[in-house]
Design a protein around this motif. Structure first.
Motif, short mmCIF file in Angstrom:
data_model
loop_
_atom_site.label_atom_id
_atom_site.label_comp_id
_atom_site.label_asym_id
_atom_site.label_seq_id
_atom_site.Cartn_x
_atom_site.Cartn_y
_atom_site.Cartn_z
N LEU A 82 0.82 -1.21 0.00
CA LEU A 82 0.00 0.00 0.00
C LEU A 82 0.86 1.26 0.00
O LEU A 82 0.53 2.25 -0.67
N HIS A 83 1.94 1.23 0.75
CA HIS A 83 2.88 2.36 0.69
C HIS A 83 3.43 2.52 -0.74
O HIS A 83 3.51 3.63 -1.27
N LEU A 86 0.81 3.96 -3.20
CA LEU A 86 0.61 5.39 -2.97
C LEU A 86 1.78 6.20 -3.51
O LEU A 86 1.60 7.26 -4.13
N TYR A 272 -7.25 -3.66 4.96
CA TYR A 272 -6.97 -2.24 4.76
C TYR A 272 -8.00 -1.53 3.87
O TYR A 272 -8.56 -0.51 4.25
N VAL A 273 -8.20 -2.04 2.66
CA VAL A 273 -9.01 -1.33 1.68
C VAL A 273 -10.19 -2.19 1.28
O VAL A 273 -10.00 -3.33 0.85
N GLN A 307 -5.36 0.99 -4.78
CA GLN A 307 -5.05 0.55 -3.42
C GLN A 307 -5.64 -0.82 -3.13
O GLN A 307 -4.99 -1.70 -2.56
#
Length: 461
Positions: A82-83, A86, A272-273, A307
């Motif tokens: 995810l980092h 982004l 997370y998403v 994401q």
């Protein structure tokens, strides 16, 4: 002067207001319920299968966010993905291009169901179900969907139409044309199919409410019946999929079962998403998207976002590299067998069932007069109170988070993160044994708390 947004500072300044904020602006009954049963904890952080409170005490999570946290919380591989996505500053959700991540995730997901060909990505389990219902009705030209008694497929209007619990449906009618059939009853299924208006049967291979598994041979026989009447089999694997039951999908425990549509979500998110996916056969997708004019006939604004796709790809990578499915099978067999061995010891313990790390613990009417009278008192007030009496001391005394498996059910459902090991199995079994000892002692804190629950149940009538 513009003040930079500081999330850490905001949480530090106002995090202590969490229950008050929820009471004022969100569902006011949630904090009230949590306070009543003593679940109004303040968790400061989480990792893997554990939470920690402000005092540094750890809590074992046997709930996994209703199955969302298949890999536990904050798995480093998912977090890094995810980092990375982004930081990549992708041109996401332009709506008029084809980004690489959705195709890569679909390709990876379909490896585990080789009889299926295409994927639609939405944002949740209920949206995955809505997609399957729409596709089934369109390609068959038939209006009616069959579902099973006590099923749970979501809470939006379409998925609510195939929800087997009246408590969720009451007051929201009219819904879609639908009919419930008993899980495992092929004769009831055949009767409905003979009417000629059935588009599909949607079924959880193991029902979340009560943890009831489809009888051996049922799914394959149902599939044959459905196809004979030109209807589809939809497998809802939102909770059971991605290794939960000790195979990648729960329907795979039965040879020859190849659903026409499969719904997944929850654990694919990595916690997370939000993400949902509907997997289907090529001919179904080609009939729904039959021309360029129909290219957006079914779509989702946030579907296939970068994401969510990155999280899904990371989850599938971890599952493969860390042998998550094998661990779920091994730890599940260990946990289930140790709990099942207690049924002879405790008369209040009626059954232990399930597959992999989806286990139902059912309580039932005891034989001894003293316990039977107390059991009857609880049942008269509200069915399901004894299971709640077990869940509460598991959290308060042993710092283990569990859930009652449905309204009015005397069943606790265990759906822990699939990464748990022998240490977590030992901790749960030891704690459960202690709670059962207390319940069978005839006195103790459990029955005192039972009186509180009875008063609350009577007051809410």
């Amino acid at each position: 002067m513009t003040t930079e947004f500081d999330l850490g500072r905001l949480l530090a300044e106002r995090g202590a207001e969490r229950y008050e904020l929820h009471s004022r602006y969100l569902n006011h009954q949630l904090p009230r319920m949590l306070h009543t049963i003593g679940f109004d904890k303040v968790y400061e952080r989480a990792e893997g299968a554990y939470f920690w409170d402000a005092d540094g005490d750890d809590y074992l999570d046997m709930l996994a966010g209703f199955g969302v946290m298949g890999l536990g919380r904050h798995h480093p591989v998912v977090r890094k993905a995810l980092h990375d996505v982004l930081d990549a500053s992708l041109a996401d959700l332009t709506r008029f291009d084809c980004q690489p991540l959705p195709g890569l995730l679909a390709e990876k997901l379909l490896v585990h169901s080789p009889h299926l060909d295409r994927v639609f990505f939405g944002n949740s389990g209920t949206e995955a179900v809505e997609t399957a219902l729409k596709f089934a009705r369109f390609v068959t030209g038939k209006p009616r969907i069959l579902y099973c008694d006590h099923a749970f497929h979501g809470l939006t209007t379409g998925s609510l139409s195939v929800n087997g619990e009246s408590g969720f449906r009451d007051g929201f009618a009219p819904l879609l044309p639908d009919t419930a059939v008993p899980l495992g009853d092929l004769e009831a299924l055949a009767r409905e199919l003979k009417q000629g208006d059935v588009a599909a049967l949607i079924v959880e291979p193991i029902q979340g409410k009560g943890v009831h598994e489809a009888p051996p041979g049922y799914l394959r026989a149902a599939q044959e019946l459905l196809h004979r009447h030109k209807a589809l089999l939809i497998a809802d694997e939102v909770q059971t999929g991605l290794g939960r039951t000790g195979d990648f999908y729960a329907y795979q425990h039965e040879d020859g079962v190849e659903p026409d549509l499969v719904c997944v979500a929850k654990a694919l998110s990595g916690g997370y998403v939000p993400v949902g996916a509907t997997l289907g056969k090529d001919w179904i997708f080609k009939k729904v998207y039959s021309s360029m004019d129909r290219v957006l006939v079914h779509s989702a604004s946030f579907g296939s976002n970068a994401q969510a796709m990155a999280a899904g790809l990371a989850v599938l990578s971890v599952m493969e590299n860390e042998q998550i499915v094998a661990n779920a099978r091994a730890r599940g067999e260990q946990l289930k067998s140790r709990l099942a061995a207690l049924t002879d010891k405790y008369e209040l313990l009626a059954d232990v069932r399930g597959r992999g790390l989806m286990i139902g613990i059912e309580f039932g009417r005891p034989d001894s007069l003293k316990l039977r009278s107390r059991w009857t008192m609880l049942q008269a007030a509200r069915k399901g109170l004894f299971a709640q009496m077990v869940v509460v001391p598991l959290l308060r005394r042993h710092r283990i988070l569990t859930q009652v498996s449905g309204d009015h059910l005397e069943v606790i459902k265990l759906i822990p993160p699939l990464i748990i090991g022998e240490r977590e199995v030992d901790r749960f079994v030891d704690a459960f044994t202690d709670v059962m000892d207390d319940a069978h002692s005839g006195g103790g804190l459990m029955w005192d708390f039972g009186k509180t629950l009875i008063k609350q149940a009577v007051a809410n009538r």
